[in-house]
Design a protein around this motif. Structure first.
Motif, mmCIF file in Angstrom:
data_model
loop_
_atom_site.group_PDB
_atom_site.id
_atom_site.type_symbol
_atom_site.label_atom_id
_atom_site.label_comp_id
_atom_site.label_asym_id
_atom_site.label_seq_id
_atom_site.Cartn_x
_atom_site.Cartn_y
_atom_site.Cartn_z
ATOM 1 N N GLY A 1 7.364 4.899 -9.342
ATOM 2 C CA GLY A 1 7.026 4.239 -10.603
ATOM 3 C C GLY A 1 5.690 3.526 -10.544
ATOM 4 O O GLY A 1 4.853 3.823 -9.703
ATOM 5 N N PRO A 2 5.475 2.542 -11.430
ATOM 6 C CA PRO A 2 4.189 1.841 -11.493
ATOM 7 C C PRO A 2 3.762 1.237 -10.156
ATOM 8 O O PRO A 2 2.568 1.189 -9.857
ATOM 9 N N VAL A 3 4.721 0.790 -9.322
ATOM 10 C CA VAL A 3 4.343 0.195 -8.036
ATOM 11 C C VAL A 3 3.688 1.250 -7.145
ATOM 12 O O VAL A 3 2.665 1.000 -6.503
ATOM 13 N N LEU A 4 4.246 2.470 -7.147
ATOM 14 C CA LEU A 4 3.645 3.548 -6.355
ATOM 15 C C LEU A 4 2.303 3.952 -6.958
ATOM 16 O O LEU A 4 1.321 4.161 -6.243
ATOM 17 N N ARG A 5 2.242 4.044 -8.270
ATOM 18 C CA ARG A 5 0.994 4.478 -8.914
ATOM 19 C C ARG A 5 -0.106 3.430 -8.769
ATOM 20 O O ARG A 5 -1.280 3.746 -8.875
ATOM 21 N N ASP B 1 0.821 -1.209 0.000
ATOM 22 C CA ASP B 1 0.000 0.000 0.000
ATOM 23 C C ASP B 1 0.861 1.267 0.000
ATOM 24 O O ASP B 1 2.082 1.201 -0.022
ATOM 25 N N LEU B 2 0.188 2.417 0.045
ATOM 26 C CA LEU B 2 0.889 3.692 -0.085
ATOM 27 C C LEU B 2 1.887 3.905 1.051
ATOM 28 O O LEU B 2 3.016 4.357 0.822
ATOM 29 N N ALA B 3 1.481 3.559 2.295
ATOM 30 C CA ALA B 3 2.390 3.742 3.422
ATOM 31 C C ALA B 3 3.651 2.908 3.228
ATOM 32 O O ALA B 3 4.768 3.366 3.481
#
Lengths: 446, 212
Positions: A254-258, A243-245
């Protein structure tokens, strides 16, 4: 069991317990042997030579049955010392080295490095617009070819063969464009401090447009194969959750964060190379899993095509403009051109320095052997590569060579999330999770 | 500030270029004065408000090429990092990593660790720089503040020998476990062998005549 003994596949007692070596094809005898012991916990060393580990990545898995209780990555098998090497070369030669770090995204390494050199030189605003547009064009084409490998190998690792065939077919089209523009398909050293090595060849815009149309048509093949495919979704949904945290604390971009729903894309948030003048969308999903990252990559392909088309429009308007900074103390003197035997030195330039102008020869010699001096200081420049933030920390002591070049590689950083994504999952899902990070070992190990 | 003589890397009688008499003074960036411009003043003010020992902890602030660098004393690094992350007006929730730079000529400050911070909330970047002596290369680990710095600290240890105290597993990451030395220090040789081609020999890059 076979009658002969394989010297490479023998088991032995150690202080940590019994160690088995398997060489493939002997899994049955291994499972029989392990099944006979009372041991519940098995430590499996996967890699560094394993087709599913995305290169020379070593993964150490602690298993209880098929459940993964602990994962650690072992890296460094592809360490080449590029950062150290660049300290012994001129600023321009550095491009040839950094392009080989993340070998699936060479243009991004080059651009990040050149933007950093230009920032140190204080010539960021003097880069010709045509050069910036060509950089954007090349970067977006490169994003497509890189995403194609991510999707193709990712699918392959999960057992889907056909998407790989299609993905590499598409990648080939992009590499053909690279070859036409720079003379090389990979590791082009095309982006140089001050601009690009040479202008795009005459008549390449129609060819690029043709390829864009072809790619747009071809992408549908993979889309039909995978998007909404029940087997594919079962293998990827709710797998590799982060997740974001988790992303912020681990520095994931990158794509993992998005895939957590945060529209963080440096092309939008901290534009460079004139990205603010292009019309495109930042793709997000909110599932934070492998399927979400897969969807993001699929849709980013279309956004890249949009940017490529806009870059083509701009290039048509900027026909005949320079592609290298006007300052002759920085601009690389020689240019390349296509001759009868392929891409090579421009014959016009060779005629000039060898037969016409002594001053040109002196200038060429000075700039090529000595290079230019860069005022002392340090900068950090980041670009959005297919895998996330590629950052360059560049230190100059005022000399003709970099004092320190450090690449903040997204693959290196993002691979840290393997433990967070995989612990507690099934062993088969580790492969999918790592594929969704899309690490490139050349970038991880540098 | 340091001084360099001549144009080529050769000293003594080896330099036949005629440029041996050149003297160049190299300047390093000095401390910057307020106003820093942009959001840099705000960052400095907010940190000062959140961290009372600001003047003691920050050695100097450098604004160069539109980038802000805070030179932090190592005793205060951990607290400064926490404040930078947690204070609402700062919110540097991401650390993009740490890397080392070796300055052998800076007595007592040979090894520098450079941290790149990013705030997603405010869309800002700053840099922290900490200097430690080669004889006592210890820094507090920031893994507790930003988990993602874990591998970056291991790499900095591997390449420069900076020891991050409190790191959960500070081992080599790129070089083999039994490797001797720290390869990216300036006193560590690049290596390489002479290459012969058609009768001519090219020395390894570190031994070629160089233009500094």
């Amino acid at each position: 069991m076979s009658t002969h003994t394989d010297p490479y596949a023998q088991s032995r007692e150690t202080t940590e317990g019994r160690v088995y070596a398997v060489t493939g094809g002997d899994w049955d005898s291994l499972s029989t042997e392990i099944g006979a012991t009372k041991e519940e916990r098995v430590v499996v060393n996967m890699g560094p030579q394993h087709p599913s580990t995305h290169g020379v990545l070593r993964i150490i898995l602690e298993l209880e049955g098929e459940t993964v209780t602990e994962v650690r990555c072992g890296i460094g098998y592809l360490h080449t010392g590029i950062e150290k090497n660049t300290e012994y070369r001129s600023w321009t030669q550095g491009v040839t080295f950094v392009t080989r770090m993340d070998y699936l995204a060479p243009i991004f390494n080059e651009t990040a490095y050149c933007l950093a050199v230009e920032k140190l030189l204080g010539i960021t605003d003097e880069i010709p617009e045509r050069a910036s547009v060509i950089r954007v064009l090349m970067m977006e084409l490169n994003r497509i070819s890189s995403h194609m490998v991510a999707l193709g190998t990712g699918a392959l690792e999960l057992g889907a063969l056909s998407p790989m065939i299609f993905a590499f077919r598409e990648r080939e089209l992009v590499l053909d464009l690279f070859e036409m523009i720079s003379g090389l398909r990979m590791n082009m050293a095309y982006v140089r401090p001050g601009g690009v090595a040479q202008d795009i060849p005459h008549g390449s815009i129609p060819k690029i447009r043709e390829t864009v149309a072809q790619l747009r048509k071809n992408f549908k093949d993979n889309e039909k194969l995978l998007v909404g495919n029940t087997i594919w979704m079962k293998r990827t949904q709710n797998i590799g959750y982060l997740d974001l945290a988790g992303c912020t604390t681990l520095g994931i971009t990158g794509p993992v964060l998005r895939s957590t729903g945060l529209p963080w894309d440096l092309r939008k948030t901290q534009p460079y190379c004139g990205y603010e003048n292009y019309d495109f969308d930042v793709i997000t999903t909110d599932s934070a899993d492998v399927y979400g990252r897969f969807l993001i990559r699929m849709q980013e392909l279309e956004q890249s095509l949009r940017i490529v088309e806009q870059a083509c429009d701009k290039l048509e308007k900027l026909e005949g403009q320079p592609v290298m900074v006007a300052d002759k103390k920085i601009a690389w003197p020689s240019q390349l051109s296509v001759g009868a035997d392929g891409m090579g030195n421009s014959l016009d330039h060779i005629r000039e320095i060898m037969g016409e102008s002594m001053e040109s020869l002196i200038h060429h010699f000075k700039l090529v052997t000595e290079g230019f001096r860069v005022p002392a200081g340090q900068v950090y420049v980041a670009v959005e590569s297919p895998r996330g933030e590629t950052g360059v920390h560049l230190v100059s002591d005022g000399g003709t060579r970099p004092y320190r070049v450090h690449f903040r590689e997204p693959s290196f950083n993002n691979l840290q999330s393997t433990s967070a994504m995989c612990e507690g999952s099934m062993i088969a899902d580790v492969i999918g999770a790592i594929a969704s990070i899309d690490p490139v070992m050349g970038g991880v190990d540098r | 500030m340091s001084q360099e003589n001549g144009s080529f890397g050769v000293s003594g009688t080896g330099d036949t270029s005629g440029y041996g008499g050149l003297v160049r003074i190299k300047h390093s960036a000095g401390s910057s004065e307020r106003p820093f411009g942009g959001y840099f003043d705000e960052v400095a003010d907010d940190l000062e408000r959140a961290f009372p020992e600001f003047n003691d902890a920050i050695e100097k602030i450098v604004v160069d090429r539109n980038e802000l660098t805070l030179y932090v004393k190592r005793e205060h690094l951990f607290e400064v990092a926490k404040k930078l992350r947690d204070t609402e007006s700062l919110r540097f929730e991401m650390c993009m990593g740490v890397d080392g730079v070796h300055y052998p000529e800076e007595d007592g400050r040979e090894l520098h660790a450079v941290y790149a911070l990013l705030s997603l909330t405010h869309n800002r970047r700053i840099r922290l720089e900490v200097a430690v002596p080669d004889s006592d290369p210890h820094l507090p680990s920031l893994v507790e503040v930003w988990g993602g710095i874990n591998w970056h600290e291991r790499e900095t240890f591997d390449m420069f020998g900076i020891i991050f105290d409190g790191h959960p597993g500070l081992t080599r990451i790129l070089m083999p476990d039994d490797w001797q030395g720290h390869p990216q220090r300036k006193d560590y040789p690049l290596g390489g062998i002479p290459v012969e081609y058609k009768g001519a020999t090219t020395p390894p890059p570190s031994e070629r005549r160089s233009y500094r």
